[in-house]
Design an enzyme around this catalytic site. Sequence first.
Site, short mmCIF file in Angstrom:
data_model
loop_
_atom_site.label_atom_id
_atom_site.label_comp_id
_atom_site.label_asym_id
_atom_site.label_seq_id
_atom_site.Cartn_x
_atom_site.Cartn_y
_atom_site.Cartn_z
N ASP A 261 -43.81 34.13 56.59
CA ASP A 261 -42.59 34.83 55.90
C ASP A 261 -42.99 35.09 54.65
O ASP A 261 -43.77 34.39 54.30
CB ASP A 261 -41.32 34.05 56.28
CG ASP A 261 -40.00 34.89 56.02
OD1 ASP A 261 -40.08 36.14 55.59
OD2 ASP A 261 -39.06 34.58 56.53
C1 NOJ Z 1 -37.90 37.72 54.62
C2 NOJ Z 1 -37.11 37.62 56.04
O1 NOJ Z 1 -36.79 36.04 56.35
C3 NOJ Z 1 -38.14 37.97 57.21
O2 NOJ Z 1 -37.36 38.10 58.43
C4 NOJ Z 1 -38.48 39.45 56.94
O3 NOJ Z 1 -39.12 40.08 58.17
C5 NOJ Z 1 -39.21 39.62 55.82
N1 NOJ Z 1 -38.54 38.96 54.48
C6 NOJ Z 1 -39.87 40.76 55.24
O4 NOJ Z 1 -38.52 41.44 54.84
#
Ligand code: NOJ
Length: 743
Positions: A261
């Site tokens: 993530d």
């Molecule tokens: C953080 C989020 O938890 C995730 O779901 C997302 O894909 C990424 N940011 C990118 O925006």
Amino acid sequence: MRPLGLICFLAAIATGVAQNDVSDASASFTLRSWNEAFALANATVAQLKLDEKIGLVTGVGQFSSRCVGNVNPVARLGIPGFCLNDGPAGVRPTKGVTGFPPGIAAAATFSRRLMRARGVALGEEFRGKGINMHLGPALDLMRNPKAGRGWESFGPDPYLTGEAAFETITGIQSVGVMACAKHYIANNQEHWRYGLIAEVDDRTMHEMYHYPFLRAIEANVSSVMCAYNQFNGTSSCHNAALIGPNGLLRKDGFQGYIVSDWGATHDSAADNANAGLDMEMPGDYILIGGGTFNSFLGLGSLRSDVNSGKVPSSRLDQMVTRVLAPWYRLGQDSGYPPVNFDAQHSDGSGPNNLDVSVRSVAHTALAREIAANSAVLLKNEADALPLKSAGMSGKRVAIIGKDALMLNLNCGDSNECDDGTMTIGWGSGSNSLEFTVPPITALNETLEAAGAVVTTSLSNDKTAGAKAAKGQDVAIVLVNAMSGELGFYQSVNGNQGDRNDLELWFAGSDLVKAVAAVCSNTIVVVHSIGPVNMPWSTNENVTAIMFAGAPGEQTGPALVDVLFGAVNPSGRLPYSIADDEKSYGTTIVTDPGFPLGFPVINYTERLLLDHRYMDVHAITPRFEYGFGLSYTTFEYTGLSITSSATNSQVVSFTVKNTGAVAGTEKPQLYLGYPPSAGEPPKVLRGFDEVQLAPGASQRVVMTLESREMSVWDTPSQSFIRPPGAFTVFVGASSRDIRLTGTF
Ligand code: NOJ
């Protein structure tokens, strides 16, 4: 199901399709086997230099990325800088795309057909924009009803979530777009998400939180995103028990790559790479609240760790091979559209090409169909619904509540609006609402065409609402609640990601009560990302409740479809609606537990989420899991259970439409295990979608495979079917059981 006169009447409602819509991007490609794909990936890796390899497992940095994340290209070998983009409910954040209903709405359809179709349409739009990877679906169970991002996924039930995972991923990847199952794992609340320590025992992990990821692997998912939080004491993105060679994902046959993530990596490059992380995103990263989070796998650190032998070069080769294999498997090496948008410049500035629309008439119709089919009719007294356009001439109708209104599209790219209708939550799981058709537009058009006299009070002011409702034949009150992602906005309407409580926003319950006090035919429409308290549901002046959930951009037309009966409601609750948070058996942990810094959250409820907890603790919810009414009635008869040669059990029964109009039933199969198994009393193990004309009937067949009759056995690390008698419960909800049998 669709009375003819009404179709023509309703088809005229504006759906917001842009004039310059283009048809779906062509998705002709050759699907390869994993073996063929790995052979090609290995051959490519043999030609790569060290820095090129490192570039392919590292993001270019948050503010250099054109998409939400980009890897570095290797131009000399024709490998583009892969574009990874949010989100699970449509391309974000840009224009010319469809704002699909989110995961929780797909779950509420209880329809594999619509889950698959949604996946295909999402894939077509991502492909059309030249995006290599769709950052979804989200598979985090709604462990607590207040969890901020619960609506991105498919609710608290692992089986429904698993089936939705399989269908969504199969759909997305069928058009050659890589899917990414997220967030691995136990990413179930927003408070303290950057480091909370989830403590989950082995059986709970396998039967609940890992199960949807197992179904994702069975759908050949290209990637899995490791989560921000810690799992059993170690950060998910360097937790070898999860992502390592002998970790849960690989043991279950996962072939693709594990991506972090955004900013979820900790410690050194060697720690992450050696634990099993294959790709870090987004590269250098600016932290919310200030500070820079330097890339751990980035050129500097990973190069020196490979050169010093801390990370074996064979491990780096494996990382790159896993990144390239899904790209080859889905044929993205040939004829894939180039990236034609710029997510960092969604305001229209920057080197983008926002004129490329990937919307289509078919996608708009699908978004509307899913929204209408996810609406759950919770109450319908004295045939309050459907509203009959034929008899509407001269009728006085009030439309009340600010949820009827268009929202302000200029308030940001993540839908942190709280000023109009609620279509989806906020954060990275949100989508474009450029083409939203709000309830007021669709209701006004329909009611006026039918000759009704419409009065409005488009705020949540109780006095104004009651004044508008007084003396009306019908008062339609629209109320809402939403939640979202902490990392984006610290607080929306005073809620930090996770909701503060289960109340309707903007004193919605007070508005309903004030209207119902003066109008004996009050129809309530609830737009919500999850369960809300509805103490007024038994008020006799509240004649109907349409729980329209989180419907996406086609909210208005879809609402008219179900209120006027062009679509007979068939949505089913993908969570229970009880009277307080206590009834769900879990809490959102808001206390950081200093001095440790991050809270330890023990998943002591184990297998007992939602209705499973309520069943054990004799709690009667207001509306139970799987519940939903129709404008017709269905009868269940003729249960048969037979064993097959492959050790599965084949359950069949007949569903008949016993009412006067066509409709769609969503029969559900719950399994009762032998007591020694230690399972909840009723566990969802099957559902179907049966469309029936009045008087028609259909035989429904559901097969229980061996794993679906098993429990996770920790000593043997496998699913084992316990000995003893099982009970099969077939019915219209988790509590409305119509047929029971044993085997
Ligand atoms: C953080 C989020 O938890 C995730 O779901 C997302 O894909 C990424 N940011 C990118 O925006």
